[in-house]
Design a protein around this motif. Structure first.
Motif, mmCIF file in Angstrom:
data_model
loop_
_atom_site.group_PDB
_atom_site.id
_atom_site.type_symbol
_atom_site.label_atom_id
_atom_site.label_comp_id
_atom_site.label_asym_id
_atom_site.label_seq_id
_atom_site.Cartn_x
_atom_site.Cartn_y
_atom_site.Cartn_z
ATOM 1 N N MET A 176 0.901 -1.253 0.060
ATOM 2 C CA MET A 176 -0.082 0.113 0.163
ATOM 3 C C MET A 176 0.798 1.395 0.032
ATOM 4 S SD MET A 176 -2.946 1.121 2.716
ATOM 5 C CE MET A 176 -4.012 -0.195 2.429
ATOM 6 N N ALA A 177 0.717 2.017 -1.088
ATOM 7 C CA ALA A 177 1.636 3.427 -1.094
ATOM 8 C C ALA A 177 0.838 4.256 0.139
ATOM 9 C CB ALA A 177 1.056 4.201 -2.442
ATOM 10 N N GLU A 178 2.026 5.178 0.356
ATOM 11 C CA GLU A 178 1.746 5.933 1.618
ATOM 12 C C GLU A 178 1.953 7.404 1.353
ATOM 13 O OE1 GLU A 178 3.972 6.006 6.061
ATOM 14 O OE2 GLU A 178 4.814 4.939 4.191
ATOM 15 N N ILE A 179 0.932 8.243 2.259
ATOM 16 C CA ILE A 179 1.163 9.670 1.678
ATOM 17 C C ILE A 179 1.995 9.992 3.169
ATOM 18 C CG2 ILE A 179 -0.035 11.674 2.169
ATOM 19 C CD1 ILE A 179 -2.910 10.335 1.531
ATOM 20 N N PHE A 181 -7.062 6.288 -4.111
ATOM 21 C CA PHE A 181 -6.354 6.000 -5.084
ATOM 22 C C PHE A 181 -4.731 5.736 -4.662
ATOM 23 C CE2 PHE A 181 -3.164 8.344 -7.803
ATOM 24 C CZ PHE A 181 -2.962 7.434 -8.901
ATOM 25 N N ILE A 182 -4.254 6.630 -3.995
ATOM 26 C CA ILE A 182 -2.880 6.520 -3.567
ATOM 27 C C ILE A 182 -2.797 5.086 -2.731
ATOM 28 C CG2 ILE A 182 -1.410 7.500 -1.966
ATOM 29 C CD1 ILE A 182 -2.585 10.301 -2.707
ATOM 30 N N ARG A 183 -3.677 4.766 -1.929
ATOM 31 C CA ARG A 183 -3.401 3.729 -1.005
ATOM 32 C C ARG A 183 -3.501 2.369 -1.809
ATOM 33 N NH1 ARG A 183 -5.457 7.163 2.819
ATOM 34 N NH2 ARG A 183 -7.782 7.162 1.924
ATOM 35 N N HIS A 184 -4.451 2.344 -2.882
ATOM 36 C CA HIS A 184 -4.753 1.100 -3.418
ATOM 37 C C HIS A 184 -4.314 1.103 -4.837
ATOM 38 C CE1 HIS A 184 -7.741 1.308 -0.170
ATOM 39 N NE2 HIS A 184 -7.307 0.112 0.004
#
Lengths: 292, 102
Positions: free
Chosen positions: A1-4, A173-176
């Motif tokens: 999972m991408a991270e902010i 969108f960022i997380r998935h």
């Protein structure tokens, strides 16, 4: 999972570059402290990509065909656009783009019911992207950027609730959709109170600005969405203050989190209140200052 | 005076966008303004307001204020702290009641 890993909001008034030298020392101090702090935090976050939401300012499209969100997909972003150079008084810059992330963003937001538009050609940047790129050293840092230019001023304007929903879709969108190890920085560029082109061009609503900075730093999004109406922003400076909606997109993406500001200042020649906020993206933070 | 009078069909919006986007058109506008205005489907009162630099009248017709600010810079100057300041002051003078600031 991408991270902010980084989330911030900051003004982009052109005077912050072209008129800064002539500003009083106490004004310069707040400007320097704010943007230096945001730049240092961005460098420390070691993000792989920076997504910037900012008011388009009618720079790219005609009023009868005006997108609410326009993604810049270029491999390289160059600015400022020719006509804005003397007005901003800044140097030319080039920032690496992230066409793959931009394309994924367009697809991902479309799938989530958010109509965005996207353009491979270099977008026309005025102060909206130019000021934060230069003051937070995006150009020098090498971090790839995806600019998203937003309709904050052509009626009907997506209001605070719609922009927050767009932000929630952005966060999803960022997380998935982005690669699992990707680190993402978000910046909302715009505000604070100002009325560009209006009869109150020199008006700055200091009380509104201080209220807004305190509220967005508190993490209380329920109050923010109830009270930061288009009408309230128009009263604080028509056609300009509503570009704080770019901050709201960022807040929708990160959810309720406390943040900190780096002071506030007003200077007549800037024709805009100045103050920024950096939200705490460290894991396990309380959702609001009150909950801490 | 905000966005409540905004009329997206006003041809002046296209004139301003084109001037912003084209150095050649800006040169033509400076050399022969009437010839450039002839290219746009301006209403009679709209054209008159442009010719007399009456921003107040243009705003009453529905000119978007953000483009109004840029139109003032296209006419009076676009350089930070110099022409751009003159443009802001002229615009404000017009909008606060003076009307024509030619």
């Amino acid at each position: 999972m991408a991270e902010i890993v980084y989330a911030a909001g900051a003004p982009h008034a052109p005077g912050l570059i072209g008129l800064l030298e002539a500003a009083p020392p106490d004004v310069k101090d707040v400007v320097a402290h704010t943007y230096r702090s945001l730049a240092e935090a961005m460098a420390s976050a070691k993000a792989d990509v920076l997504i910037v939401f900012a008011n388009d300012h009618l720079a790219n499209s005609r009023v009868r065909a005006y997108p609410d969100f326009l993604i810049g997909m270029a491999a390289e972003h160059r600015g400022p656009y020719e006509w804005f150079k003397p007005w901003i008084g800044c140097e030319d810059y080039t920032v690496k783009g992230a066409p793959d992330v931009a394309a994924a963003l367009f697809d991902g937001m479309t799938r989530r019911g958010v109509r965005m538009f996207a353009q491979s050609e270099n977008l026309k940047f005025d102060d909206n992207i130019s000021v934060p790129v230069l003051l937070t050293n995006v150009a020098g840092s090498g971090i790839p950027m995806v600019p998203v230019l937003q309709n904050c001023t052509v009626p009907p304007i997506p209001d605070q609730r719609r922009c927050y929903e767009v932000g929630q879709a952005l966060g999803d969108f960022i997380r998935h959709d982005l690669p699992a190890d990707m680190r993402v920085a978000l910046l909302g560029s715009g505000g604070l109170s100002h009325e560009p082109g209006g009869a109150r061009y020199y008006f700055i609503d200091e009380a509104f600005d201080r209220w807004f900075l305190d509220l967005v730093a508190s993490g209380d999004h329920e109050t923010l969405l109830n009270e930061l109406t288009l009408e309230k922003m128009e009263a604080a400076g028509s056609g300009g203050t509503a570009e704080l909606l770019a901050w709201i997109v960022v807040l929708g993406a990160i959810g309720p989190k406390p943040g900190k500001s780096f002071g506030y200042t007003v200077h007549k020649d800037f024709k805009c209140g100045v103050g920024g906020v950096l939200w705490d993206m460290s894991p396990n933070m309380p959702k609001s200052r009150a909950a801490a | 005076m905000g966005l409540e009078k905004f009329n997206p069909s006003l041809a002046t919006h296209d004139l301003i966008q084109d001037l912003k986007w084209s150095p050649e058109l800006r040169e033509a506008f400076a050399a022969d303004e009437a010839a450039v205005l002839d290219r746009y489907p301006l209403r009679q009162d709209e054209r008159r307001a442009i010719e007399t630099r009456n921003f107040l009248a243009l705003y009453d017709m529905g000119l978007h204020p953000y483009l109004g600010g840029q139109f003032a810079r296209l006419i009076f100057g676009n350089e930070a702290g110099k022409g751009a300041t003159v443009a802001v002051n002229k615009l404000v003078e017009s909008l606060q009641g003076k009307g024509s600031v030619a």
